[in-house]
Design a protein around this motif. Structure first.
Motif, PDB file in Angstrom:
ATOM      1  N   ALA A 110      33.832  -2.933  -2.045  1.00 11.92           N
ATOM      2  CA  ALA A 110      34.608  -3.887  -1.260  1.00 11.92           C
ATOM      3  C   ALA A 110      35.979  -3.323  -0.934  1.00 11.92           C
ATOM      4  N   THR A 111      36.606  -2.673  -1.913  1.00  9.09           N
ATOM      5  CA  THR A 111      37.921  -2.068  -1.695  1.00  9.09           C
ATOM      6  C   THR A 111      37.857  -1.015  -0.592  1.00  9.09           C
ATOM      7  N   GLY A 112      36.892  -0.095  -0.696  1.00  7.95           N
ATOM      8  CA  GLY A 112      36.750   0.945   0.317  1.00  7.95           C
ATOM      9  C   GLY A 112      36.405   0.380   1.680  1.00  7.95           C
ATOM     10  N   SER A 113      35.581  -0.657   1.701  1.00  6.46           N
ATOM     11  CA  SER A 113      35.179  -1.251   2.978  1.00  6.46           C
ATOM     12  C   SER A 113      36.346  -1.928   3.672  1.00  6.46           C
ATOM     13  N   ILE A 114      37.184  -2.626   2.902  1.00  3.36           N
ATOM     14  CA  ILE A 114      38.351  -3.293   3.491  1.00  3.36           C
ATOM     15  C   ILE A 114      39.280  -2.264   4.123  1.00  3.36           C
ATOM     16  N   ILE A 115      39.496  -1.151   3.423  1.00  5.59           N
ATOM     17  CA  ILE A 115      40.322  -0.082   4.004  1.00  5.59           C
ATOM     18  C   ILE A 115      39.676   0.444   5.283  1.00  5.59           C
ATOM     19  N   TYR A 116      38.380   0.653   5.232  1.00  6.64           N
ATOM     20  CA  TYR A 116      37.657   1.187   6.388  1.00  6.64           C
ATOM     21  C   TYR A 116      37.770   0.245   7.585  1.00  6.64           C
ATOM     22  N   PHE A 117      37.564  -1.059   7.358  1.00  2.00           N
ATOM     23  CA  PHE A 117      37.646  -2.021   8.452  1.00  2.00           C
ATOM     24  C   PHE A 117      39.045  -2.023   9.065  1.00  2.00           C
ATOM     25  N   LYS A 118      40.053  -1.978   8.196  1.00  2.00           N
ATOM     26  CA  LYS A 118      41.426  -2.014   8.677  1.00  2.00           C
ATOM     27  C   LYS A 118      41.736  -0.789   9.532  1.00  2.00           C
ATOM     28  N   LEU A 119      41.311   0.369   9.086  1.00  3.75           N
ATOM     29  CA  LEU A 119      41.606   1.600   9.821  1.00  3.75           C
ATOM     30  C   LEU A 119      40.802   1.692  11.114  1.00  3.75           C
ATOM     31  N   VAL A 120      39.559   1.219  11.097  1.00  3.69           N
ATOM     32  CA  VAL A 120      38.760   1.210  12.324  1.00  3.69           C
ATOM     33  C   VAL A 120      39.405   0.290  13.359  1.00  3.69           C
ATOM     34  N   THR A 121      39.881  -0.878  12.894  1.00  3.26           N
ATOM     35  CA  THR A 121      40.580  -1.804  13.789  1.00  3.26           C
ATOM     36  C   THR A 121      41.837  -1.163  14.366  1.00  3.26           C
ATOM     37  N   ILE A 175      47.659  14.550  12.391  1.00  2.00           N
ATOM     38  CA  ILE A 175      48.378  13.296  12.652  1.00  2.00           C
ATOM     39  C   ILE A 175      47.630  12.123  12.039  1.00  2.00           C
ATOM     40  N   ILE A 176      46.317  12.073  12.252  1.00  2.00           N
ATOM     41  CA  ILE A 176      45.510  10.964  11.729  1.00  2.00           C
ATOM     42  C   ILE A 176      45.505  10.966  10.203  1.00  2.00           C
ATOM     43  N   SER A 177      45.408  12.155   9.624  1.00  2.00           N
ATOM     44  CA  SER A 177      45.414  12.252   8.153  1.00  2.00           C
ATOM     45  C   SER A 177      46.710  11.695   7.583  1.00  2.00           C
ATOM     46  N   LYS A 178      47.843  11.981   8.242  1.00  2.00           N
ATOM     47  CA  LYS A 178      49.129  11.482   7.762  1.00  2.00           C
ATOM     48  C   LYS A 178      49.236   9.971   7.939  1.00  2.00           C
ATOM     49  N   GLN A 179      48.614   9.435   9.002  1.00  2.00           N
ATOM     50  CA  GLN A 179      48.652   7.990   9.205  1.00  2.00           C
ATOM     51  C   GLN A 179      47.766   7.258   8.204  1.00  2.00           C
ATOM     52  N   VAL A 180      46.629   7.847   7.894  1.00  2.00           N
ATOM     53  CA  VAL A 180      45.666   7.201   6.990  1.00  2.00           C
ATOM     54  C   VAL A 180      46.083   7.368   5.531  1.00  2.00           C
ATOM     55  N   TRP A 181      46.726   8.457   5.235  1.00  2.00           N
ATOM     56  CA  TRP A 181      47.075   8.824   3.854  1.00  2.00           C
ATOM     57  C   TRP A 181      47.793   7.713   3.084  1.00  2.00           C
ATOM     58  N   PRO A 182      48.849   7.077   3.652  1.00  2.00           N
ATOM     59  CA  PRO A 182      49.539   6.041   2.868  1.00  2.00           C
ATOM     60  C   PRO A 182      48.658   4.839   2.538  1.00  2.00           C
ATOM     61  N   ALA A 197      38.679   9.491  -2.736  1.00  2.00           N
ATOM     62  CA  ALA A 197      38.898  10.637  -1.848  1.00  2.00           C
ATOM     63  C   ALA A 197      37.766  10.753  -0.825  1.00  2.00           C
ATOM     64  N   ALA A 198      36.530  10.449  -1.269  1.00  2.00           N
ATOM     65  CA  ALA A 198      35.394  10.486  -0.339  1.00  2.00           C
ATOM     66  C   ALA A 198      35.561   9.433   0.757  1.00  2.00           C
ATOM     67  N   TYR A 199      36.040   8.251   0.378  1.00  2.00           N
ATOM     68  CA  TYR A 199      36.316   7.200   1.365  1.00  2.00           C
ATOM     69  C   TYR A 199      37.410   7.661   2.333  1.00  2.00           C
ATOM     70  N   TYR A 200      38.402   8.364   1.815  1.00  2.00           N
ATOM     71  CA  TYR A 200      39.496   8.858   2.661  1.00  2.00           C
ATOM     72  C   TYR A 200      38.956   9.793   3.742  1.00  2.00           C
ATOM     73  N   VAL A 201      38.103  10.738   3.355  1.00  2.00           N
ATOM     74  CA  VAL A 201      37.513  11.675   4.313  1.00  2.00           C
ATOM     75  C   VAL A 201      36.678  10.915   5.347  1.00  2.00           C
ATOM     76  N   LEU A 202      35.901   9.923   4.875  1.00  2.00           N
ATOM     77  CA  LEU A 202      35.075   9.118   5.782  1.00  2.00           C
ATOM     78  C   LEU A 202      35.942   8.383   6.805  1.00  2.00           C
ATOM     79  N   PHE A 218      38.092   7.475  12.175  1.00  2.00           N
ATOM     80  CA  PHE A 218      39.279   7.260  13.003  1.00  2.00           C
ATOM     81  C   PHE A 218      39.317   8.303  14.129  1.00  2.00           C
ATOM     82  N   THR A 219      39.080   9.551  13.773  1.00  2.00           N
ATOM     83  CA  THR A 219      39.095  10.634  14.760  1.00  2.00           C
ATOM     84  C   THR A 219      38.003  10.442  15.809  1.00  2.00           C
ATOM     85  N   LYS A 220      36.834  10.033  15.364  1.00  2.00           N
ATOM     86  CA  LYS A 220      35.711   9.846  16.283  1.00  2.00           C
ATOM     87  C   LYS A 220      35.991   8.734  17.288  1.00  2.00           C
TER      88      LYS A 220
END
Length: 659
Positions: A553-564, A589-596, A640-645, A650-652
């Motif tokens: 759930a934690t990883g999914s919430i981050i994923y949804f937020k970043l996709v949005t 650029i995207i890595s730096k935005q997603v990192w925080p 970290a795996a979620y971060y790469v995903l 985001f890039t795609k």
């Protein structure tokens, strides 16, 4: 036609929904597993055998789990609907009525839930035997689990997720009816002012967190705060302080740090930092609540898994230490001894390794430091063993045994971990206490009061045979023995005692006439071990599965937020492409935005969980270092795996229409 539209949307957008869909399947799988285990007759039989309420435990876990799943699904659907406002507006422009748009969303939601429920239940059925075997392995029981299709579990799971689907569909319909066409075509996110942050509010946030940490790491039996206020009220205060402090620190502290980096011209104009820092100044303000929630979820996940693992390992180690013999029989007769030896020798799976016999006396001791008006018990029955017998038995039971200094008349050593690991004031109370031997029989001489002078961690008796046994000098023991009948204790050691259920029943039958879990005459390592291992092992099983759901759930919430965010900021990245940004620079650029979004909640989550576990170690478990380190390390790897995903997704999204 409307169903075809919904089906087309699902097919085209399925890759973006994949993380949510997989998380939903796991939620269904775990819920079905708990419900299935609560209905499993073998589980019920095993727990009933040990007089534990296993099905009720799994049912309670199912209720807790479904409450969290409901929150997670509702939160996720809110993201999807927010992102699809323009799409809904486009449907209106094409001539679809709001009722038709609502029906399209209902079809999509229904298909998503039906597929997730179907695959979740199917996987649950397929792995039902594996999960049951895993449970039995954790609790240390050698039982063959059967493949079982539980119709009541299927029905319960389908009904629960049908109810959630209907609720989320009603919410989607409400969104469609609430907004008019102009509102739907507005930008998903209003352009906000730059969050400047506040050093003062950041300090206030850190102070709130520090206050919560302070309360959490107090010894609840010593702290004046914990002694004077209600336990659950203080737990709520800790949660409120830590959550509010986290939000304040993220909402006002992080923008303050970003502003300082922005003002550092050397850093700001270095490479692509100008783009990353500028984006973060706008995004961190609106993401503060999400980051704080992710931090709390991360802390909860780590605390659940690490504390359950630590509690499991520590408890099982304690059981082994507290039961040095495979069997101990009090008041053992020659007949009992002979029959037990014959029974063990006749068993093909076990052999008698050793047999020792000792004796002890049970006598009532009056605590002279406790008044008659006190609520504490003034008199207690204590087993007492002579110094020579203790040294003889302990030397054979404990490989690193060091004999204590010879005891003086009236001195005593208190055995057991409760006293050995007790806090200082309790030990001081024992060391200053005088205990008078009570007897109704006439004695030749008056015994001097007993006084504890030392503690030993390990007793020579199994759990159930003695509690808080005392070692006294041989002379003192002989004087007590003169008016108190001694008990002969037989100590049998066999091979493979962890798998001796049938032999266990036979030995208990010899002594008591029938098997009993709470025999006063027989203390069995097997019984004592499995009564506790079944309970703590089940809690570990439940905790790990709930922790997995929390993590997904934690990883999914981050994923949804970043996709949005990626969909919202796609136009900004189109401008960067026109300015000649390379693929390598884009990913940087995207890595730096997603990192925080990952590092900030991970930092707070680990910090909060470490403090929570520190508090648990102070009050319940002594050493939880290794389970915590292992659990945290695994969590960081998956994070970290979620971060790469997320970076890849985001890039795609932002490069989807790039030529």
């Amino acid at each position: 036609m409307l169903f075809k539209v919904a089906l087309t949307n699902m097919r085209k957008n399925f890759t973006q929904f994949m993380v949510y869909f997989v998380s939903l399947i796991v939620c269904v799988l775990v819920f079905f597993t708990f419900v299935s285990l609560s209905y499993n007759p073998l589980i019920d039989k095993v727990f009933t055998r040990w007089e534990l309420f296993g099905p009720a435990m799994f049912s309670a876990a199912s209720v807790i789990l479904i409450l969290f799943i409901f929150f997670f699904i509702f939160y996720s659907n809110s993201f999807f609907l927010k992102r699809r406002k323009r799409e809904i507006g486009l449907y209106s422009l094409l001539g679809l009525r709001k009722s038709q748009i609502a029906l399209v969303l209902f079809y999509e939601n229904a298909m998503m839930f039906m597929l997730a429920t179907f695959f979740g239940i199917l996987l649950g059925i397929f792995f039902s035997k594996l999960f049951a075997m895993l449970l039995f392995w954790i609790v240390g029981l050698s039982i063959d689990a059967e493949f079982l299709i539980s119709v009541p579990a299927i029905t319960d799971t389908a009904m629960v997720f049908l109810a959630i689907m209907l609720f989320t569909s009603v919410y989607a319909i409400f969104i469609v009816l609430r907004y008019n066409l102009s509102q739907l075509f507005k930008a998903n996110d209003k352009e906000e002012k730059v969050a400047k942050g506040s050093l003062l509010l950041m300090v206030v946030g850190v102070a709130f967190i520090g206050f919560g940490y302070f309360l959490a790491t107090q010894n609840i039996e010593e702290s004046a705060i914990w002694l004077n206020y209600d336990f659950f009220d203080l737990l709520l205060v800790i949660l409120f302080s830590v959550i509010l402090g986290t939000w304040l620190t993220v909402r006002f502290g992080t923008p303050y740090v970003i502003r300082k980096l922005y003002q550092n011209k050397h850093f700001f104009y270095n490479g692509t930092n100008i783009i990353g820092i500028s984006s973060l100044r706008f995004r961190l303000k609106k993401n503060a609540s999400t980051i704080a929630m992710i931090a709390v979820l991360s802390a909860t996940t780590l605390t659940i898994i690490s504390s359950m693992t630590s509690f499991y390992v520590r408890t099982l180690n304690d059981i082994s230490d507290d039961n040095p013999s495979s069997y101990q029989v009090s008041n053992m007769t020659d007949k009992n001894e002979k029959e037990i030896i014959q029974t063990i020798n006749a068993d093909k799976n076990h052999q008698l390794k050793s047999l020792m016999k000792t004796e002890m006396v049970r006598t009532t001791l009056e605590y002279k430091d406790i008044s008659n008006n006190s609520t504490e018990p003034r008199e207690m029955m204590h087993p007492i063993v002579s110094e020579s017998e203790y040294n003889r038995i302990a030397a054979k039971q404990q490989s690193n045994f060091i004999a204590p200094k010879k005891l003086k008349y009236g001195d005593a050593i208190l055995l057991g971990k409760n006293a050995y690991y007790a806090r200082k004031e309790i030990q001081d109370k024992w060391l200053s206490r005088e205990m008078e031997v009570k007897t109704d029989k006439p004695t030749k001489k008056k015994l001097s009061p007993l006084k504890v002078i030392n503690f030993r961690e390990f007793s020579i008796f199994n759990t159930g045979i003695s509690y808080e046994a005392l070692v006294v000098s041989d002379e003192y023991y002989d004087d007590i023995r003169a008016f108190t009948a001694p008990e002969v204790v037989g100590m049998f050691d066999i091979t493979n005692p962890s798998h001796s259920e049938e032999l266990d029943k036979k030995v208990q039958t010899i002594v008591d006439g029938s098997p009993s879990l709470f025999s006063e005459n027989v203390s069995s390592y097997y019984t004592n071990y499995h009564m506790i291992s079944l309970l703590v092992g089940s809690l570990l099983f439940i905790g790990v599965f709930i922790g997995i759901v929390f993590f997904l759930a934690t990883g999914s919430i981050i994923y949804f937020k970043l996709v949005t965010d990626a969909v919202t900021e796609k136009n900004k990245f189109d401008i960067l492409f026109k300015l000649g940004v390379t693929d390598k620079e884009l990913r940087k650029i995207i890595s730096k935005q997603v990192w925080p979004i990952f590092v900030i909640p991970l930092f707070f989550g680990i910090a909060h969980s470490m403090v929570a576990l520190w508090g648990i170690s102070i009050n319940l478990i002594d050493n939880i270092k290794y389970p915590v380190l292992i659990g945290t390390g695994i969590y960081i790897l998956f994070f970290a795996a979620y971060y790469v995903l997320c970076v890849n997704s985001f890039t795609k999204i932002v490069t989807a229409d790039r030529k």
